[in-house]
Every structure is written in structure tokens, then in C-alpha cells.
Design a protein around this motif. Sequence first.
Motif, short mmCIF file in Angstrom:
data_model
loop_
_atom_site.label_atom_id
_atom_site.label_comp_id
_atom_site.label_asym_id
_atom_site.label_seq_id
_atom_site.Cartn_x
_atom_site.Cartn_y
_atom_site.Cartn_z
N LYS C 132 0.79 -1.43 -0.33
CA LYS C 132 0.27 -0.05 -0.20
C LYS C 132 0.65 1.27 0.10
O LYS C 132 0.41 2.32 0.03
N TYR C 133 2.43 1.01 -0.34
CA TYR C 133 3.07 2.24 -0.41
C TYR C 133 2.29 3.96 -1.22
O TYR C 133 2.42 4.91 -1.06
N ASP C 134 1.68 3.51 -2.26
CA ASP C 134 1.26 4.29 -2.59
C ASP C 134 -0.28 4.92 -2.69
O ASP C 134 -1.46 5.77 -3.41
N ALA C 135 -1.03 4.12 -1.58
CA ALA C 135 -2.40 4.32 -1.29
C ALA C 135 -2.67 5.64 -0.71
O ALA C 135 -1.47 6.20 0.51
N TYR C 136 -3.58 7.06 -1.08
CA TYR C 136 -4.03 7.36 -0.14
C TYR C 136 -4.63 7.98 0.46
O TYR C 136 -5.56 6.49 1.35
N PRO C 137 -4.78 7.51 1.83
CA PRO C 137 -5.31 7.68 3.62
C PRO C 137 -6.84 7.05 2.92
O PRO C 137 -7.18 6.31 3.58
N SER C 138 -7.86 7.92 1.66
CA SER C 138 -9.22 7.23 1.65
C SER C 138 -9.25 6.59 1.13
O SER C 138 -10.17 6.12 0.69
N GLN C 139 -8.13 6.11 0.49
CA GLN C 139 -8.33 4.20 0.77
C GLN C 139 -7.56 3.16 0.78
O GLN C 139 -7.91 1.98 0.47
N LEU C 140 -8.03 4.07 2.42
CA LEU C 140 -6.87 2.18 3.09
C LEU C 140 -8.51 2.25 4.37
O LEU C 140 -9.33 3.12 4.75
N SER C 141 -8.70 1.34 4.70
CA SER C 141 -9.82 1.19 5.77
C SER C 141 -9.36 1.47 6.73
O SER C 141 -8.05 1.94 6.84
N GLY C 142 -9.64 1.55 8.21
CA GLY C 142 -9.39 2.65 8.98
C GLY C 142 -8.25 1.56 9.95
O GLY C 142 -7.10 1.75 10.12
N GLY C 143 -8.23 -0.31 10.21
CA GLY C 143 -6.74 -0.13 10.68
C GLY C 143 -5.78 0.06 9.55
O GLY C 143 -4.66 0.10 10.09
N GLN C 144 -5.81 0.14 7.98
CA GLN C 144 -4.34 0.31 8.13
C GLN C 144 -3.68 1.31 7.85
O GLN C 144 -3.07 1.80 8.46
N GLN C 145 -5.18 2.00 8.02
CA GLN C 145 -5.01 3.78 8.03
C GLN C 145 -4.28 3.79 9.50
O GLN C 145 -3.29 4.62 9.72
N GLN C 146 -4.66 3.16 10.51
CA GLN C 146 -4.10 3.39 11.98
C GLN C 146 -2.60 2.78 11.94
O GLN C 146 -1.48 3.26 12.65
N ARG C 147 -2.43 2.00 10.66
CA ARG C 147 -1.02 0.88 11.12
C ARG C 147 -0.18 2.03 10.66
O ARG C 147 1.19 1.60 10.55
N VAL C 148 -0.95 2.45 9.46
CA VAL C 148 0.24 3.74 9.07
C VAL C 148 1.15 4.75 9.05
O VAL C 148 1.73 5.09 9.67
N GLY C 149 -0.31 4.97 10.67
CA GLY C 149 0.19 5.72 11.56
C GLY C 149 1.26 5.24 12.26
O GLY C 149 1.72 6.45 12.99
#
Lengths: 233, 235, 251, 251, 262
Positions: C132-149
Motif C-alpha cells: 500500500k505504499y502509494d495508496a492515499y488515506p482515503s483508499q485505506l480501511s481504518g485499520g490500515q490507516q492506523q497502521r500507517v499512523g
Amino acid sequence: MDFKFLVDTFFVALSGVPTALIITIISLLIALPLGFLLALTRINQIPVLQRFAQVYVSFIRGTPVIVQIFIVYSSVPLFLTSIFEKYHIDKNVYDINPIWYAFIVFSINTTAIMIEIFRSAISTVSKGQLEAAYSVGLTNVQALRRIIIPQVLVTALPNICTATVNLIKATSLGYAMSLQEITLRAKVAANVGYNYVEAYIDIFLVYLILCSLVEYLFKRYEKRLSKYKIAHA
Amino acid sequence: MEKYFNASYIWESFPMLLPYVKVTFLVAGLSVLFGTLLGFILAAMKIGNNKVARKIANAYITALRCTPSIVLLFLVYYGLPALAENFGLLLDNVDKLFFIVITFSLQFAAAMAEVIRSAYQSIDKGQFEAAVSVGLSNFQAYRRIVFPQALVVALPNFGNSLLELIKEGSLAYTIGLIDVMGKASLIIDGRFNAHALETYIALSVIYWVISIVIEQVFFKLEKIFSKGKQVIKTT
Amino acid sequence: MLEIKNIHKSFGQNEILKGVDLQIDKGDVVVILGPSGSGKTTLLRCINFLEKADEGYANFGDINVHLKTASKKQIHVIRQKTAFVFQNYNLFNNKTALENVTEGLIIGRKVPKAEAAEIGKKALDKVGLSEKYDAYPSQLSGGQQQRVGIARAVALNPDIILFDEPTSALDPELVGEVLTVMKNIAKEGTTMLVVTHEISFARDVANRVVFMDGGMIVEEGPPNEIFSNPKEERTKQFLKRVLPEDYIYYI
Amino acid sequence: MLEIKNIHKSFGQNEILKGVDLQIDKGDVVVILGPSGSGKTTLLRCINFLEKADEGYANFGDINVHLKTASKKQIHVIRQKTAFVFQNYNLFNNKTALENVTEGLIIGRKVPKAEAAEIGKKALDKVGLSEKYDAYPSQLSGGQQQRVGIARAVALNPDIILFDEPTSALDPELVGEVLTVMKNIAKEGTTMLVVTHEISFARDVANRVVFMDGGMIVEEGPPNEIFSNPKEERTKQFLKRVLPEDYIYYI
Amino acid sequence: ANSSASSDNSDSKVRKVKVAFDQASKPISYLDENGKPTGYDVEMMKQVDELLPDYEFEFVGTSSDDLLLGVEQGKYQVGVKNAFWTKERTEKFIYPKEFLGLSSAGLVLKKKNENIKSLKDFASAGLTLAPIAANNAQYTIIDEYNQANPNNKVKLKAGDSFTVDVVQWVNEGRVDGGVMIEGPFKQQVLDKNGPYYKLKNEVIYNEFAVIKTWPLFNKKEQKFADAYDQAVKKLKEQKKPNELSKKFYGRDLFEVLDTVKR
Ligand SMILES: Nc1ncnc2c1ncn2[C@@H]1O[C@H](COP(=O)(O)OP(=O)(O)OP(=O)(O)O)[C@@H](O)[C@H]1O
Ligand SMILES: Nc1ncnc2c1ncn2[C@@H]1O[C@H](COP(=O)(O)OP(=O)(O)OP(=O)(O)O)[C@@H](O)[C@H]1O
Ligand SMILES: [Mg+2]
Ligand SMILES: [Mg+2]
């Protein structure tokens, strides 16, 4: 209806487009950063400046542009002369090209509108974005430039587009300052034979084309800027 | 500077200008009335599912956004009678006010369509669903739950559009209707253009006061209508 | 490694923090529990200078600052040593996952771009987002977003990571993936200060649990002690409400 | 009392409900479990006609409707017999708590105002909000808002109340108060169809648990059976992720 | 006809016509303190109305642009706005045989430029001129001069009528000269109560032309224009225009009629 005149004058009116555009662009170049800064003073409630910004916005938005033009056009030279005299600056105020007055009026006017646009746009970017930027070690300026402004621009863009279109239309009032823009050129051409019907049709067409084009360009730019938003709702 | 500036001309202008504020309000009031009605129709076209209707509404809004008011005014003032003639209607003796109101109604409608649409869409769909789920009809759900909330959202933008309208209304003078702007021009012409600055200052003060009053009124209205909306922040 | 002394903080008339002391050693995982409004978030924000405390000191290894009068430079240095994971992620909406992670490195720390990308990718790999390197936050699930965080925090290689309810905005099913990532990071020896309601995480991972109420630390100790044998009445009441009804009896 | 047969529903190309049958008797409390996206919300919404199903029948005591072709009048009658409690409350923002509760009675059912206020107050008392008649939703905590949502449903005295994750938007601490209210209502014999992730509620209150996945009912039965002895592999997997790690072993 | 004429449509003899006038062009046509139309052009047309029993005039005040559009389209049957004659304009409007009035045009100059008496002098000296509204007759005069003297042009700029206060502009040096008609100059500068009486020794007025002005008739109004000719001829015999000229312009311009070239 004089079709030959209609066609000829269309190009005469068209030749006023650069003037209209220069005024528009200069005004935007001044108003965008200034409006943004003043919007920040209002959001951060900086004592004197925010009060100033408030009164300024209120006055500019409360009075017709044409009246502002009249006021600036008749008062600025008087004002400048007295200053020049006082400080013995040897410069003739009246050699100034009227386009400078246009820059002044429309910049002043557009700045007020930008303040309001940015104020609401900035408030749509959550405070968390700024905090996250701080927390990864960005400075204030870095956070603004890299995180906040790009997002603010996207929300503000539709309104900036409207403001730009209105600005282009408002430059038609430049005739009051003898500016060689679209309307004035068409009307001068119309004077010889009193071809006013044709002239107004030409004016209408030129603005319609010009503004639609600007609107279209903004929409495309908006799409590009907001690519990070398109994923899903 | 003192040579050309004489503040007494400012004071002198007020009593001459003020009676014409009526005309300015008349134009604005009527245009708001009809413009809002048309705006509702346009907004409905934009929100609805009919593709053709949506295209038409969009084209209308773009065209009106791109037309300077003065050009629109002439188009209506001369175009409309020409059109009406085709249907056997003679509009030559109709009052100028009629054309001015039509012009600004058309323009106001374009602005209102966007205001209404965005206000409507800002109301969470859940509000409507909750309303029908407690047994309200669709119409009742709109009237009692959705519209009152949308109104609050729309009010500030409505106020802004109204201010724009009042300022643009000054162009009515171009076809000879004398409103407060027109009166100022007459005063100045009466003085052979001497001391125009003072008159314009008086004029701008009048416009400014009007706009402040309108702003305040809308601010109050917003407060009144937004009962239940005061958001309590939870972190 | 981090010692906090006597933090006070008021909003207007409301005193939210009434003198909090906290000591965290290298490698510690400290979990803060407490009812809503007890000042947990405020405490974390004060430590990271997202809120300016009215009183109190922070002792950060070699640096000792008075929280109220800290200079811009001191704040900057401390922020470099800490990282923050937000409840609602607060990813930069206009940046891809990788850019989110590298932003602080490239702009804040002047790490060369290529190197930053290297670090960023590693961090994202660590949280299981290699795809998911190139995904924007809006393209990620909540769990994925928090993992990016979390990756964003980890990539900064801070002395301590502050977590503010990192799972409470997530669907129940997604909570697990984020907690797992946090456990892994804890295992690697990262020092963590975590506000959470996830009792199982506190029990399994924390070496100390701090219970806050009314802007003060009411009780603290190892998780087993706090959960099975709380001393203070307020702690008991709270745990009763938060734990699955019968859970408490089984531990 | 309510029988649902063969509900199908697609959004565009996506088939979300692939033939769901459900039978609920008077006084039943049925809990639906299932992973995110399995169609639980959609099922509830179809029953209340907030979404129009593509296929399927609902048999409501005396009334039998084809979901797709139901007339406005039939929809109205069924909505009178059901009430809906939303995940994010969906209280009318422009109405006070009491007005929220009475709106459906006065406008939808033409109950006289005084009588409606009487009923409304009783309902609010029942959920413990006697003090909050005149508060607007924005002045209430999440838990209080949801309790108003429940009172709104109860006041309509429907044959069945549909709950869609009524506690999932709440702070962990506030969950308890809402579940307690729901338990009390269940005890009074109200028929309820509840989508929730609260296992303890399902176990204590439900007399049937339905597990959905991929738009179909995978397994259903009494809670004890489903939780301690699930038959289907998918059910097992799901429960493993949702239940507190060790919880499952203790039941 | 006059106001007593009934507006009854069956009385087909009396025809109502709309006479448009530029309402902000004192002293040619304007609204007085009571909002009533007046000015040289308007008063002339009122007298024409008196002499035409078959017509009933309704005076409609408007802007110059609208007047030109309106008369061409037939919204107004005739318009007065101090219009000059050009060949091109005859394609759009009917110019009657009889002109309506005379308009003086002069240069307002600083005292030191006293010796500039004509546009030619002005152009040769390379002086700057205050902008003139494009639909103003004065613009036409200068424009025509420039066409005729392509090698010695006056620096002509179009602008707006309301922004330019010629006397002030010339005096403060914003421009070297401006075109004005005589009456207003007298009332502003030479009159004891004029706003610029204090400048009476600093600015001067040099007339350079007197020009005929015309009403503009809609193309379909030939009959009406003919009727107008009859009436104006009579008025001129009665020296009515001379009186009005004195009244509004402060001088009987008809005295110099023989020198008028166009
Ligand atoms: N910026 C602020 N201005 C005013 N009051 C604030 C502000 N931030 C927080 N508060 C108040 O401080 C109190 C403590 O807030 P805090 O967010 O620290 O609690 P918390 O323990 O994190 O609660 P939760 O579990 O709900 O997140 C609350 O009563 C809140 O209303
Ligand atoms: N209006 C809609 N348009 C298109 N797709 C939709 C719509 N509503 C729901 N869906 C899709 O239908 C699927 C099932 O949604 P539904 O809300 O019923 O799931 P759920 O079981 O309630 O999940 P959750 O536990 O997350 O609430 C999801 O994939 C969702 O994206
Ligand atoms: Mg918190
Ligand atoms: Mg759902």
C-alpha cells in the motif's frame, strides 16, 4: 444588424482580453497570499490585525466595486500628490498608467474575498492535520506549506474559481478608469456608427467564452489537486 | 488635497440619496422572491435523477455565472420583448422595473440553486431515514426534519448572495431606473462632476450600513433557527 | 528515560490535570486507563507540546524543560524524540502512505529522500502494508490507516511513542490487526505510553498500568495487580464497567 | 410474528443479500452477528424499507408483502409496526429529546399532542432521561442520545424494534448504560432484532443468535450453542477474532 | 398634443411616442431637483410636442447606452442626447432635416496654455486630454479631427463620464486639457457660487467648435421625423431655440451659426 461590424468588433473586443487577464492575474497574485495571511490572523485571533481584517472585509464586501473604483480613482492621485509634495519627490503622479489603479482596486477587492474564502476553507481542514505535522517534527511554516495549504486549496478552489470569474467580469468596470479592456474597446468601436446592439452581443460572447474557459480550467485543476480524495466517500 | 475635498458635500448627499434606498430594496426584494423560487426548481433539477434536467440546470448556472450583469440586463431588456412579440405579446410599455427584476431574479436563481443544493446535501441522509422510520410520510419528513436543518446551513450563503444582489442592483441605473446609485450619478452630473468623490463616499457609507444591517439580521436569524445545533465539542 | 513532574493544565476555569507525575524507563510499555474526561489525552498532548501545560517539568534523559516556558528549540528537540499516534489517525490526507511516513524524515529531519524512502518502506512492511505504499488515506480501511499512523511514528525512531486510544475509532474486527502490530513493536523494545481501553492489550503487553481519574493518577502498578486486585474504590468501579461482565472473575 | 423469505438485494453489480430467510416470534430477541460488510445493516434496512429489496417477501402477522412491489400504503403500515434504532442515533437535530420521541406519534400517527407528550415522557423515563426532556441532541452525550433513540422507538409501541449496532459508536464506558436499557426492554417482552458485536448482550439476552456472512445466514441457534460450540468454520474464525482472546474458553 | 389628450386607444389620431433622453447630461438633458426632465434638448422636444397634435410625447430618462440601443430597437421612437451627425450613424437611425440645437465644445486649459485655441494647437503641443465617454459627442469631434489629421493627433482616451471632473483634473495637472461645453464651465468656475470659483484665475476656456446636434429617430419613424421637421422649422422661426440656448448654455449659440461647419 450589421454582421460585418459584429464580426470585426468581436475581434476588437477580443483584443481587450489580455488587459482583463493581466488585471485578473496580478490581482490574484496579490490577493491569494495576502488573503491567506489575513485569514490566518482572523483564525488565530491576532488582536489588532484581525479587527482590521474584519472591518476591511466588511467594507469591501458591503460596497459595489464601481463605487470602490470611483473612490480610488479620484482619491489616490490627490493623496499621492500631497505626499510627493511633502517629501519633495519629483514625480508626476499623473503619468501613472490607469492600469495601476485597476491593480490597486481589484487587488484590494479580491483580497477581501479571499480572506473569507480561506477562512472557511482553513476551518475545514481538521486541526489534527496540523498536530500530526508537528508531531513528526515539522515546523510551523513547513506544516503550512506541505500539509495545510495543499488541502486548503482543494476546498477553496471552487470558491476561488467563482471569485476569479467574478473578477474577470468586474474588470469590465475598468472603463471607468479608461482601461482599454473588452467592454471599452467594443463600445469605442460602436460609437462611430452607434452599433451598440452588435457591441453588446460581442461583449457577451467574449465574456461567456473567456469565463467558461477559466471555469473549465479550474475544474480540471481541481480534479488533479484532489486526486487524493477520489478513492471512496 | 483640501483644495478639492470638502466634507460638507458628503453630509449634503445623504438626505438626497436616502429616499432612493427604497428603490434599491424594492428591486432586491422582488428579485429575491422570484429568484429563490426559480432557485428551488433548479436545485431540484440538479439533485434529481433526470440526466437531461441536470444538464440543463448546470448549463444554466454556468451561463449565468459567466455573463456580466450589465450584459444580462440588456439581453433581458431587449431580448425579452423581441421574444414575447413572437407570441403576440407587446412588452414595450411594461415598466422597467419588470425587466430589472427579471434580470436579477435570473441571476439570483443561479446563485440560490447552488446554495440550496449544498444545504440540502449537507443534511445527513439518516435524518430523513429516521423520520420515515417513525412513520412520517416523505413530505412530512422533508418539511419537518430536513428543510428546517437545511435552512440553517443555507442562511449564511443566502445572506451573501443577497448582499451581492443589492450591489449588483446598482446597475439598474443603466436602463434608467433611479435607485440610490442612480441618484448619486444624477447628483454628480448636476454638479458637472465636481466633488464626485464626496458623493461616492456618502454612497459607499449607505451601502456599507445596509450590508452590515443585513449581515446582522442574518446572524440573528441563524441563531434563532439553529436551536439544537450548538455543537458541544468532545475530544 | 522520561520523567514528568507535576503537570498542571487548565482550560479556562476547568483544571484538567492537577499535578501528574510519571516515570517511564527505556523499554517500558505503560498503559493509561481512566474514564472519559479524566485527562488522559490532555496528558499525552502536553508531553508532546500539542497543548502547553501551565506548570510542570519534563526530564528527557539529558534535557530538562519547564513545560510552560520551553523555547521553540527545546520543543523541537523533544518532538524529535517523541512520536504520536492519534485516535483518529490524522494521516496527511494529501499524501500517500509512504509520503506520510517519510514526510517527517525528509522535511523535519533533512534525511535524504532515497534514504527516507528506504526507512519508510521498512516501517510500512513492518506493519504489514507492503502493498500500500502509494495508496492515499482515503483508499485505506481504518485499520490500515492506523497502521500507517504507527509506521509513521516508528519510522522516526523516537525514544518514545505516545498512543492515544489508537483502536477506539476502529471496527471491532479491525482492532485486532492494530493491536497485533503494537504488540510486535513493543516486543522489539520500543518505549510506549499508551492510552487505551483494550484490557487484554494492557494485561499482555504493559509492564505498568496507570489509572487516572479527575486529572490525577489514582493508582498504578503491574497489570495483574491492578486488574485482579485494585486498591482504590474508583478503580474498582471503573474496571467493573469496562471489563466484560464476568471477565474479571476469570483472570 | 415476522417472517422474512428469500431477501435479495444488490447494489449495482454487488449482490449484498443472497437470499435471507428469518423467522421471529413474538417476544423473541434475535441477535445478528457477522463480519463487516456481510449485509447485516442492509438486511435491517430492507425490512424497514429504507432500502428497497430486489426480491423477497415479508409476512407480518396478517399482512404479506412482496418487498419489491410493496405499495406506499403497505410500506406505511409496516413502518408503523416496526421501529428502527440507528448506529449513529440519527436523532432529529432540530428537536428536543421529547420532541424526537413524540414527532412520530403526533405527525405520523395523529396522536393528540397532550397524549403524545404523556407517552413520550414515559418512554424517556424508562430509559432514565427524566431530566432531559428539553435537551437538544447536541447537548447530550452519545449514550444519552442513543437512549433517546431507543425511547423514540419504544414510544411508537411497535411490534418489533430493529437495532443496528446501537452501541458501536459509543465510548466504551457508555456502552453499559445503553445495553442495560436494552435488557430492560427485552425483559418487558418487546420483540427485538439486534445487530451487535456485544457478545455478553447476545449471550445474556438473546434467545437466538444468527451468524451472517457474505449476504447469507451461515448458522443460527441459541447463544450458548453458537458461542461454545459453533458448527461452521467461518463462525469459529469470526468468534475467535471478536471475543476477548481467552474469553471463549471460560464460557 | 398635451396631457389632456385621452389615452383611449380608439382615439387613433393621437399617437403616443416615447422620447428617450440621457438623464445625466446637464445642461443638455437632465432631471431637475424635483425629478422632472429638463435641459435644452428636452425643452426643445417639449415645444415640438406642443406643435404636434397627433403625437403625445412621453419622456423617458435613461443612460446613453440604453438610449442608443432602445431607439435602434424601437423601444423608444426618438432619443435626444446631444448627438452629432456621422455618416455611419445614418444607417442605424433617421436623422431629420432640421437639427435640434447647437453645442459648443471648448478646451479647458491651464492659464499658461492660454494660447492654445484649437485642437491643432493642442495636438502640436503634445498635451494630454482627459478621457471622454465613448458614447459622448465630444469623443466624436476629437475622433474625427484625428481621422482628418493622422499626422497630428490629439491623445484621445475613452473613459467614463462620471469619473472625470475636467476642471479639477486640469487644475491639478492630472491632464493638460479637457473638452467641455461652455455652460457648465461658466457655472462651475465663473459663477460666484460655483464650486471652482476660486480657480477662476487658474483655468480658462477656449472654444474651438460649435456643432449641430440632432435627435435620433428609429428607422421606422420617417413620418414622425417629417412631422418633427415641420415643428422645429416653426420653432426656429419663432427664435425659440435662441431663448433656450441662452437659458441653458448661458449664451445664444445661434449667433455663430454661419461659422458652424457641421
Ligand atoms: N481544548 C480544550 N478546551 C477546553 N476543554 C478541553 C479541551 N480539551 C479537552 N478539554 C476538556 O478536558 C477534559 C479532559 O479531556 P481529555 O480529552 O484529556 O480526556 P480523556 O481522558 O482523554 O477522555 P476520553 O477518554 O474521552 O478521550 C474534558 O472534560 C474536555 O472537555
Ligand atoms: N447504498 C449503498 N450503495 C452501494 N453499496 C452499499 C450501499 N450500502 C451498503 N453497501 C455495501 O454493501 C455491503 C454490506 O453493507 P452492510 O452495511 O449491510 O454491512 P454490515 O454487515 O452492516 O457491515 P458493518 O458491520 O460494517 O456495519 C458493503 O460492502 C457495503 O459497501
Ligand atoms: Mg482522549
Ligand atoms: Mg452495519
